[in-house]
Motif scaffolding. Structure first.
Motif, mmCIF file in Angstrom:
data_model
loop_
_atom_site.group_PDB
_atom_site.id
_atom_site.type_symbol
_atom_site.label_atom_id
_atom_site.label_comp_id
_atom_site.label_asym_id
_atom_site.label_seq_id
_atom_site.Cartn_x
_atom_site.Cartn_y
_atom_site.Cartn_z
ATOM 1 N N GLY A 175 35.114 34.096 -6.496
ATOM 2 C CA GLY A 175 35.762 33.059 -7.302
ATOM 3 C C GLY A 175 35.796 31.713 -6.612
ATOM 4 N N LEU A 176 34.798 31.454 -5.791
ATOM 5 C CA LEU A 176 34.754 30.198 -5.034
ATOM 6 C C LEU A 176 34.574 29.011 -5.966
ATOM 7 C CD1 LEU A 176 34.664 29.107 -2.079
ATOM 8 C CD2 LEU A 176 32.172 29.194 -2.266
ATOM 9 N N ALA A 177 35.366 27.958 -5.742
ATOM 10 C CA ALA A 177 35.250 26.724 -6.519
ATOM 11 C C ALA A 177 34.606 25.640 -5.667
ATOM 12 C CB ALA A 177 36.636 26.266 -6.982
ATOM 13 N N PRO A 178 33.935 24.660 -6.287
ATOM 14 C CA PRO A 178 33.317 23.569 -5.511
ATOM 15 C C PRO A 178 34.309 22.864 -4.602
ATOM 16 C CG PRO A 178 32.573 23.501 -7.781
ATOM 17 C CD PRO A 178 33.652 24.532 -7.726
ATOM 18 N N SER A 179 35.559 22.713 -5.062
ATOM 19 C CA SER A 179 36.563 22.028 -4.247
ATOM 20 C C SER A 179 36.827 22.764 -2.945
ATOM 21 C CB SER A 179 37.863 21.874 -5.040
ATOM 22 O OG SER A 179 38.346 23.142 -5.447
ATOM 23 N N ASP A 180 36.685 24.104 -2.943
ATOM 24 C CA ASP A 180 36.877 24.869 -1.710
ATOM 25 C C ASP A 180 35.841 24.473 -0.664
ATOM 26 O OD1 ASP A 180 39.025 26.396 -2.712
ATOM 27 O OD2 ASP A 180 37.639 27.771 -3.701
ATOM 28 N N VAL A 181 34.597 24.339 -1.102
ATOM 29 C CA VAL A 181 33.524 23.965 -0.173
ATOM 30 C C VAL A 181 33.759 22.559 0.359
ATOM 31 C CG1 VAL A 181 31.037 23.707 0.095
ATOM 32 C CG2 VAL A 181 31.935 25.444 -1.458
ATOM 33 N N GLN A 182 34.082 21.636 -0.538
ATOM 34 C CA GLN A 182 34.298 20.243 -0.118
ATOM 35 C C GLN A 182 35.527 20.124 0.778
ATOM 36 O OE1 GLN A 182 34.394 18.312 -3.930
ATOM 37 N NE2 GLN A 182 32.160 18.224 -4.115
ATOM 38 N N ASN A 183 36.599 20.868 0.473
ATOM 39 C CA ASN A 183 37.803 20.823 1.305
ATOM 40 C C ASN A 183 37.528 21.349 2.707
ATOM 41 O OD1 ASN A 183 39.302 19.761 -0.778
ATOM 42 N ND2 ASN A 183 40.154 21.719 -1.432
ATOM 43 N N THR A 184 36.714 22.411 2.793
ATOM 44 C CA THR A 184 36.351 22.934 4.112
ATOM 45 C C THR A 184 35.594 21.890 4.916
ATOM 46 O OG1 THR A 184 36.274 25.226 3.367
ATOM 47 C CG2 THR A 184 34.958 24.683 5.310
ATOM 48 N N ALA A 185 34.599 21.266 4.283
ATOM 49 C CA ALA A 185 33.820 20.233 4.976
ATOM 50 C C ALA A 185 34.716 19.076 5.404
ATOM 51 C CB ALA A 185 32.700 19.735 4.059
ATOM 52 N N MET A 186 35.608 18.645 4.519
ATOM 53 C CA MET A 186 36.519 17.539 4.838
ATOM 54 C C MET A 186 37.427 17.903 6.011
ATOM 55 S SD MET A 186 36.245 14.801 2.897
ATOM 56 C CE MET A 186 35.759 14.203 1.265
ATOM 57 N N ALA A 187 37.962 19.136 6.010
ATOM 58 C CA ALA A 187 38.884 19.550 7.064
ATOM 59 C C ALA A 187 38.189 19.567 8.426
ATOM 60 C CB ALA A 187 39.446 20.933 6.746
ATOM 61 N N VAL A 188 36.967 20.103 8.471
ATOM 62 C CA VAL A 188 36.225 20.170 9.731
ATOM 63 C C VAL A 188 35.863 18.764 10.212
ATOM 64 C CG1 VAL A 188 34.161 21.055 10.877
ATOM 65 C CG2 VAL A 188 35.329 22.461 9.172
ATOM 66 N N LEU A 189 35.397 17.916 9.289
ATOM 67 C CA LEU A 189 35.041 16.546 9.663
ATOM 68 C C LEU A 189 36.267 15.775 10.145
ATOM 69 C CD1 LEU A 189 32.550 15.656 6.793
ATOM 70 C CD2 LEU A 189 31.992 16.044 9.186
ATOM 71 N N ALA A 190 37.412 15.975 9.481
ATOM 72 C CA ALA A 190 38.635 15.283 9.889
ATOM 73 C C ALA A 190 39.043 15.683 11.303
ATOM 74 C CB ALA A 190 39.762 15.595 8.905
ATOM 75 N N ALA A 191 38.887 16.983 11.623
ATOM 76 C CA ALA A 191 39.205 17.441 12.976
ATOM 77 C C ALA A 191 38.269 16.794 13.996
ATOM 78 C CB ALA A 191 39.092 18.961 13.045
ATOM 79 N N ALA A 192 36.973 16.683 13.639
ATOM 80 C CA ALA A 192 36.006 16.064 14.547
ATOM 81 C C ALA A 192 36.293 14.570 14.716
ATOM 82 C CB ALA A 192 34.588 16.281 14.018
ATOM 83 N N VAL A 193 36.679 13.907 13.629
ATOM 84 C CA VAL A 193 37.023 12.482 13.708
ATOM 85 C C VAL A 193 38.254 12.281 14.593
ATOM 86 C CG1 VAL A 193 37.938 10.542 12.368
ATOM 87 C CG2 VAL A 193 35.955 11.807 11.525
ATOM 88 N N HIS A 194 39.248 13.159 14.437
ATOM 89 C CA HIS A 194 40.448 13.075 15.269
ATOM 90 C C HIS A 194 40.087 13.198 16.754
ATOM 91 C CE1 HIS A 194 44.604 13.468 16.488
ATOM 92 N NE2 HIS A 194 44.349 14.630 17.070
ATOM 93 N N HIS A 195 39.207 14.150 17.054
ATOM 94 C CA HIS A 195 38.752 14.307 18.435
ATOM 95 C C HIS A 195 38.030 13.044 18.910
ATOM 96 C CE1 HIS A 195 37.064 16.138 22.039
ATOM 97 N NE2 HIS A 195 35.871 15.704 21.644
ATOM 98 N N ALA A 196 37.198 12.480 18.045
ATOM 99 C CA ALA A 196 36.468 11.262 18.414
ATOM 100 C C ALA A 196 37.434 10.122 18.718
ATOM 101 C CB ALA A 196 35.516 10.869 17.290
ATOM 102 N N ASN A 197 38.495 10.006 17.929
ATOM 103 C CA ASN A 197 39.487 8.949 18.160
ATOM 104 C C ASN A 197 40.217 9.160 19.492
ATOM 105 O OD1 ASN A 197 38.948 7.521 15.825
ATOM 106 N ND2 ASN A 197 40.402 8.695 14.597
#
Length: 531
Positions: free
Chosen positions: A349-371
């Protein structure tokens, strides 16, 4: 090229005209010749032309009779008369028929050229005016159709303007299909995109009319092409429409070599619910990230389930990922990303928003590390805003996973550089490179900034980094170029300028020297890897 037809019973006149005038230079092309009016009329029955140059006195049918007959066949043709008779009655009748000029033989070439130039200008003005009116009506029609499919128009207004729609109201049902062109980096220029969209739109209109007269094609506010079709038998006709959209998708892909996303909405009953079909067709675009996309993504009610529970990583999982970043464990961090997307693929029952939210969460963590590592937004890892906008663009889950992996890899590469033990002055030099790599950089200018001898600064830089200043800057610029080639819509020449190379040919030479292939080859290979 405007098309010219010559008519004269004197062969040497026609041959002389053909050779005395540089027709192509004036935007003209001779497409046919005839020795009398009857022969010309027969030829012109199947030959569209723009200008007819004719004699008056000819056997079988004279020039004036020919002009009257041709005007009935092709009303927009312009006429020029060449005659050996300076008879006022002929001139008067020619003027009545709307000729451009009445020239006496022997023909004055310069006067004929002036007449042709003026005639071409008149044709072009007429074409421009016609195109302008056509475009204006197209804008009005697009707006009207868009308001209809977004339920932003009252039924009374819709019916009052029904003749502009190009599709009948009052049919049993309607269905919307949407064509979204997925432009790659080489087609990023706005003008190039607009031309391609216009050409594909024209093709869709022509193809749609051959399929059914009850179809309208228009562009919505996002630039997507919408095909709205009327349905007689709601279920059967929608099935046929889906087949038509599949054939259209294949034809566009073959003709333009473009990837594209095609979706089909639900079959709505009656004109008042046409917006439901458009809305569900747009909604299906989100499923590009989940579904195979060789053919259209077709709305079916069970195809849009809600996920039983959120599929995005939990905070505890993200915390572990952040620890891997902080420790600089590149392989483990990338493996974590792969496992996160693998879990998504196994989620029911995967929704497109699940995929995008996962990508956003991982990228946000990487951006936080970069900062935390004080990496500049426009420096070591590029533009964050552009990065996050990439996530919501139509793409497959594999493409999205690779986007995340590339970014994490760049963050770790940049943080690895910043974590090494450098003296305070070299750390400042490295920050200046990260911040200003697109500008002109030299040891001379930096030594002035830090009040040091340029030779000593160069020796210190080489001692601590193991590389000469110029080699380090060159490699850094090329690394940024490599990322932009994959993730941006910039042309290669613009990327060259952005990363600090004013000479594009030198940029190509350096890129090939370091990586073994050209920027264009790398970009093409990266596309193949994403496909």
């Amino acid at each position: 090229m405007y098309r010219v037809f010559l008519v004269d019973d004197e062969p040497f006149i026609m041959e002389g005209l053909a050779y005395l005038i540089d027709w192509e230079r004036h935007g003209l092309q001779i497409v046919g010749k005839a020795a009398d009016g009857a022969e010309a009329l027969e030829a012109l029955a199947g030959e569209p032309i723009d200008i007819l140059i004719t004699d008056i006195q000819m056997p079988h049918m004279n020039g004036l009779e020919l002009i009257r007959s041709v005007r009935e066949l092709q009303p927009d043709v312009k006429f020029i008369i060449l005659s050996g008779y300076n008879d006022f009655e002929y001139v008067k009748e020619g003027v009545t028929l709307g000729i451009e000029n009445y020239l006496l033989k022997p023909v004055n070439t310069e006067e004929l050229i002036r007449t042709l130039t003026a005639t071409v200008a008149k044709i072009e003005q007429s074409v421009y005016k016609e195109e302008s009116i056509k475009r204006h009506l197209e804008i009005i029609r697009d707006n009207l159709l868009y308001r209809w499919v977004t339920a932003a128009i009252e039924s009374e207004e819709l019916r009052n303007r029904a003749e502009l729609l190009g599709i009948r109201l009052g049919l049993p049902g309607y269905v919307a299909g949407i064509v979204k062109l997925l432009f790659d980096q080489e087609q990023a220029e706005v003008s190039s995109r607009a031309e391609t969209i216009a050409a594909v739109r024209t093709y869709c209109q022509r193809t749609a009319q051959s399929y059914s007269t009850e179809q309208a094609v228009f562009a919505d506010l996002e630039g997507d092409l919408v095909l709205l079709a009327g349905l007689g038998d709601v279920d059967a006709d929608r099935t046929g429409f889906v087949r038509f959209m599949a054939e259209l998708q294949a034809a566009i892909r073959e003709r333009w070599g473009l990837p594209l996303l095609v979706t089909v909405g639900e079959a709505s009953k009656g004109e008042a619910s046409a917006h439901r079909s458009y809305r569900t067709a747009k909604r299906m675009q989100d499923y590009y990230v989940l579904a195979p996309h060789d053919g259209p993504l077709v709305y079916e009610a069970p195809a849009l389930p809600a996920a039983a529970e959120p599929a995005a990583p939990l905070q505890a999982e993200l915390a572990h990922f952040c620890k891997l970043l902080s420790a600089g464990k590149k392989d483990e961090a990338l493996a974590w990303v792969g496992e996160a997307f693998a879990r998504l693929r196994e989620t029911e029952g995967l929704a497109p928003s699940d995929v995008q939210n996962t990508a956003m969460a991982v990228l946000a963590a990487a951006v936080h590390h970069a900062n935390l590592m004080r990496q500049e937004h426009e420096g070591a890892i590029g533009d964050y805003k552009h990065l996050f906008s990439q996530v919501v663009k139509p793409q497959t889950m594999q493409e999205l996973e690779e986007l995340v992996e590339r970014f994490v890899d760049r963050v770790l590469f940049a943080s690895g550089v910043s974590e090494r033990e450098y003296s305070p002055v070299i750390r400042q030099v490295l920050r200046e490179i990260e911040r200003r790599y697109g500008d002109e950089l030299s040891l001379k200018t930096l030594s002035q900034t830090f009040h040091m001898n340029p030779v000593y600064l160069g020796q210190l830089f080489h001692k601590e980094t193991g590389e000469t200043f110029s080699d380090y800057v060159n490699k850094y610029r090329l690394a940024q170029a490599k990322a932009l080639l994959v993730e941006s819509n910039l042309k290669t020449s613009d990327i060259s300028l952005r990363v600090g190379y004013t000479d594009t040919s030198y940029f190509y030479k350096q890129f090939r020297k370091y990586y073994g292939f050209s920027p264009t080859e790398y970009r093409n290979w990266s596309k193949l890897g994403d496909g």
